[in-house]
Scaffold this motif. Structure first.
Motif, short mmCIF file in Angstrom:
data_model
loop_
_atom_site.label_atom_id
_atom_site.label_comp_id
_atom_site.label_asym_id
_atom_site.label_seq_id
_atom_site.Cartn_x
_atom_site.Cartn_y
_atom_site.Cartn_z
N ALA A 92 -3.46 -8.79 6.49
CA ALA A 92 -2.91 -7.53 6.99
C ALA A 92 -3.59 -6.33 6.32
N LEU A 93 -3.85 -6.44 5.01
CA LEU A 93 -4.52 -5.36 4.30
C LEU A 93 -5.94 -5.16 4.83
N ASN A 94 -6.63 -6.28 5.09
CA ASN A 94 -8.01 -6.18 5.60
C ASN A 94 -8.06 -5.60 7.01
N ASN A 95 -6.98 -5.82 7.77
CA ASN A 95 -6.96 -5.34 9.16
C ASN A 95 -6.30 -3.99 9.31
N SER A 96 -5.66 -3.50 8.25
CA SER A 96 -4.94 -2.23 8.36
C SER A 96 -5.91 -1.04 8.35
N PRO A 97 -5.77 -0.12 9.30
CA PRO A 97 -6.66 1.04 9.32
C PRO A 97 -6.33 2.08 8.25
N VAL A 98 -5.16 1.97 7.63
CA VAL A 98 -4.76 2.99 6.64
C VAL A 98 -5.00 2.53 5.20
N VAL A 99 -5.45 1.28 5.02
CA VAL A 99 -5.71 0.78 3.67
C VAL A 99 -7.21 0.57 3.50
N GLY A 100 -7.80 1.26 2.54
CA GLY A 100 -9.22 1.12 2.29
C GLY A 100 -9.51 -0.06 1.38
N ALA A 101 -10.79 -0.47 1.34
CA ALA A 101 -11.18 -1.61 0.51
C ALA A 101 -10.93 -1.34 -0.97
N THR A 102 -11.03 -0.07 -1.36
CA THR A 102 -10.85 0.26 -2.78
C THR A 102 -9.38 0.21 -3.19
N GLN A 103 -8.47 0.16 -2.22
CA GLN A 103 -7.04 0.15 -2.55
C GLN A 103 -6.46 -1.26 -2.60
N ILE A 104 -7.22 -2.24 -2.11
CA ILE A 104 -6.67 -3.59 -1.99
C ILE A 104 -6.34 -4.19 -3.35
N GLN A 105 -7.21 -3.96 -4.35
CA GLN A 105 -6.96 -4.52 -5.68
C GLN A 105 -5.66 -3.96 -6.26
N MET A 106 -5.41 -2.65 -6.04
CA MET A 106 -4.18 -2.05 -6.53
C MET A 106 -2.97 -2.69 -5.86
N ILE A 107 -3.07 -2.93 -4.56
CA ILE A 107 -1.95 -3.53 -3.83
C ILE A 107 -1.74 -4.98 -4.28
N LEU B 69 6.21 -11.66 7.89
CA LEU B 69 5.56 -11.94 9.17
C LEU B 69 6.02 -10.96 10.25
N LEU B 70 7.33 -10.68 10.27
CA LEU B 70 7.87 -9.75 11.26
C LEU B 70 7.31 -8.34 11.03
N GLY B 71 7.25 -7.92 9.74
CA GLY B 71 6.72 -6.60 9.44
C GLY B 71 5.24 -6.47 9.82
N VAL B 72 4.45 -7.51 9.51
CA VAL B 72 3.03 -7.47 9.87
C VAL B 72 2.87 -7.48 11.39
N LEU B 73 3.71 -8.25 12.07
CA LEU B 73 3.63 -8.30 13.53
C LEU B 73 3.90 -6.94 14.16
N VAL B 74 4.78 -6.16 13.54
CA VAL B 74 5.13 -4.85 14.08
C VAL B 74 4.07 -3.80 13.73
N PHE B 75 3.63 -3.79 12.45
CA PHE B 75 2.79 -2.68 11.98
C PHE B 75 1.28 -3.00 12.02
N VAL B 76 0.92 -4.26 11.86
CA VAL B 76 -0.51 -4.63 11.91
C VAL B 76 -0.67 -5.86 12.81
N PRO B 77 -0.33 -5.73 14.10
CA PRO B 77 -0.33 -6.91 14.98
C PRO B 77 -1.70 -7.57 15.13
N GLN B 78 -2.78 -6.77 14.94
CA GLN B 78 -4.11 -7.34 15.09
C GLN B 78 -4.41 -8.43 14.05
N THR B 79 -3.54 -8.50 13.00
CA THR B 79 -3.71 -9.54 11.98
C THR B 79 -3.63 -10.94 12.59
N PHE B 80 -2.80 -11.09 13.64
CA PHE B 80 -2.55 -12.42 14.19
C PHE B 80 -3.44 -12.76 15.38
#
Length: 335
Positions: free
Chosen positions: A292-307, A35-46
């Motif tokens: 966080a993955l869906n809101n991250s600008p650096v992660v594409g939809a095609t990479q989510i399954q790998m993650i 939660l802390l990491g997402v809050l710092v790097f992908v705050p728009q998730t919350f």
């Protein structure tokens, strides 16, 4: 001297208890760090906590289904396909799309049918494993393939025109979230305070010992898989409401997220150990990562399954580390 040794023994015994408790509840510090990491790097998730919890409802019900099977020393690979098939079959009966069957428009018949389909598939899973003696992995893998194929054979386009009340139960965030939390509460109370819950843990610890103390293990396994099927069908209903239609890929790939959520939450892969509260923590963790993955600008939809695969691998590594640490602590306490 004897007093000193007794003090040391109590101290180390207490220390072992503390370490074992920390291992059993490892999900919560992990969740706090994530939660802390997402809050710092992908705050728009919350931006909306309600949206995160609402999105967690289907996977939460599947994690609960998988946790019940794991606690009994079994597992179920078919939960995602049961959710998808039961939702698609019922959608074809209720929908008004050109290729739908359009048998009825009653949402109440829809509720009854989707629960009946899920429970029947779970019942057959249980009978094949308990009575016929099939390996749970092979049986549920076969049903995963069969019902995903059957779903695709029925319809390859989104099923639309569903009754409003039928989709409203999953489309109403507060109702859907409340349903998931009530399901976890009931499961936690039943597993902790009833003879059924004790029997599930006993079966997961040792099927032979459970049978020796008078537990009807065959009937218990059938009941567990039937409940798993019902929970999976409700997950399918919630997915339908969340989207508003029945998409052709509904339920696919969810079993791995459910598996990861249960294992990260501390449910033992070999049965007999784990808490439903930990599984709920695993659900929140998985959904926060997905959001966080869906809101991250650096992660594409095609990479989510790998993650998602990496998250599953991390869950298995975490479980392996927990198991080794637990064995080491118990061994040191036995010396």
């Amino acid at each position: 001297m004897a007093t000193e040794q007794g003090f040391i023994g109590r101290t180390f015994g207490d220390r072992d208890d503390v370490l074992l408790t920390l291992l059993d509840n490892m999900i919560w510090p992990i969740l706090a760090i994530v939660l802390l990491g997402v809050l710092v790097f992908v705050p728009q998730t919350f931006r909306s906590a309600q949206l995160i919890l609402w999105g967690a409802v289907p996977i939460g019900l599947l994690v609960l289904a998988e946790s019940l099977c794991l606690l009994s020393g079994h597992f179920d690979l078919s939960i995602g396909s049961i959710a998808g098939f039961s939702a698609m079959f019922t959608g074809m009966l209720l929908g008004t799309c050109p290729s739908c069957w359009s048998v009825t428009t009653s949402p109440w018949i829809g509720f009854a049918v989707i629960l009946l389909v899920g429970s029947l598939i779970g019942l057959v899973n249980g009978v094949m494993i308990a009575k016929v003696g099939l390996n749970p992995f092979l049986q549920t893998l076969a049903f995963l393939i069969i019902f995903e194929g059957a779903k695709t054979a029925m319809q390859t386009q989104p099923v639309t025109g569903l009754p409003a009340l039928y989709t409203r139960v999953g489309a109403t965030p507060r109702f859907a979230i409340g349903l998931m939390l009530v399901a976890f509460l009931i499961a936690g109370l039943v597993l902790r305070y009833t003879s059924f819950g004790q029997a599930v843990y006993a079966l997961g610890s040792s099927e032979h010992s459970a049978r020796e103390v008078g537990i009807d293990t065959e009937r218990l396994i059938i009941l567990i898989y039937t409940i798993s099927g019902v929970l999976s069908a409700i997950a399918g209903l919630m997915l339908t409401g969340f989207v508003g239609v029945v998409p052709p890929l509904i339920g696919e790939g969810l079993v791995f997220q459910a598996f990861a959520g249960a294992v990260i939450g501390g449910i033992s892969l070999f049965g007999g150990r784990g808490k439903i509260t930990g599984a709920l923590g695993g659900v929140i963790l998985i959904q926060v990562i997905q959001s966080a993955l869906n809101n991250s600008p650096v992660v594409g939809a095609t990479q989510i399954q790998m993650i998602n695969g990496i998250v599953l691998l991390a869950a298995i590594l975490l479980y392996s580390t927990q198991t080794k640490l637990r064995a080491r602590i118990l061994a040191s306490g036995a010396v």
